[in-house]
Design a protein around this motif. Structure first.
Motif, PDB file in Angstrom:
ATOM      1  N   GLN A 129       8.012   3.371   5.118  1.00 24.34           N
ATOM      2  CA  GLN A 129       9.405   2.985   4.706  1.00 24.34           C
ATOM      3  C   GLN A 129      10.257   4.165   4.622  1.00 24.34           C
ATOM      4  OE1 GLN A 129       9.756  -0.269   1.909  1.00 24.34           O
ATOM      5  NE2 GLN A 129      11.966  -0.501   2.620  1.00 24.34           N
ATOM      6  N   LEU A 130       9.845   5.089   3.557  1.00 28.69           N
ATOM      7  CA  LEU A 130      10.631   6.042   3.139  1.00 28.69           C
ATOM      8  C   LEU A 130      10.923   6.983   4.412  1.00 28.69           C
ATOM      9  CD1 LEU A 130       8.851   7.287   0.002  1.00 28.69           C
ATOM     10  CD2 LEU A 130      11.024   6.467   0.286  1.00 28.69           C
ATOM     11  N   SER A 164       0.672  -1.244  -0.044  1.00 33.09           N
ATOM     12  CA  SER A 164      -0.025   0.024   0.033  1.00 33.09           C
ATOM     13  C   SER A 164       0.869   1.306  -0.064  1.00 33.09           C
ATOM     14  CB  SER A 164      -1.002  -0.257   1.202  1.00 33.09           C
ATOM     15  OG  SER A 164      -0.214   0.256   2.249  1.00 33.09           O
ATOM     16  N   ALA A 165       0.300   2.368  -0.260  1.00 30.73           N
ATOM     17  CA  ALA A 165       0.839   3.666  -0.350  1.00 30.73           C
ATOM     18  C   ALA A 165       1.419   4.068   1.125  1.00 30.73           C
ATOM     19  CB  ALA A 165       0.200   4.943  -1.116  1.00 30.73           C
TER      20      ALA A 165
END
Length: 105
Positions: A58-59, A51-52
């Motif tokens: 994570q970013l 998913s976005a």
């Protein structure tokens, strides 16, 4: 080396020994491309759907990381890291992750 033949329907049989060595299963999809006089069949990698929100989380974690500020890494440690990477890549080759090459001469 195995020999195979193109059928009137444009089909090619991948020999059993190759299928087993690469762990190819019925329904495996391939990316097909031409390089010179060769046809390359590369098993399509399975893409993990995320998913976005997962990607954004994570970013954010990656942006929070700080550059390495510890002691320098020795040549021996670098050599060990390269050896580990080569062993990992060899395992991937044995698992059939690398492309299958078929010459069409």
């Amino acid at each position: 080396m195995e020999l195979t033949r193109l059928s009137s329907k444009g089909q090619v049989v991948i020999p059993r020994a190759v299928r087993e060595a690469m762990q190819l299963k019925v329904g495996t999809e391939f990316i097909v491309r031409q390089e010179g006089v060769s046809v390359i069949l590369e098993p399509k990698a399975k893409v993990e759907k995320r998913s976005a929100e997962d990607i954004q989380a994570q970013l954010s974690q990656m942006q929070a990381l700080k550059p390495h500020q510890g002691k320098a890494v020795s040549i021996e440690d670098m050599d060990m890291a390269v050896t580990r990477m080569i062993r990992r890549d060899w395992r991937r080759f044995e698992q059939g992750v690398l492309p299958l090459l078929i010459n069409v001469l």
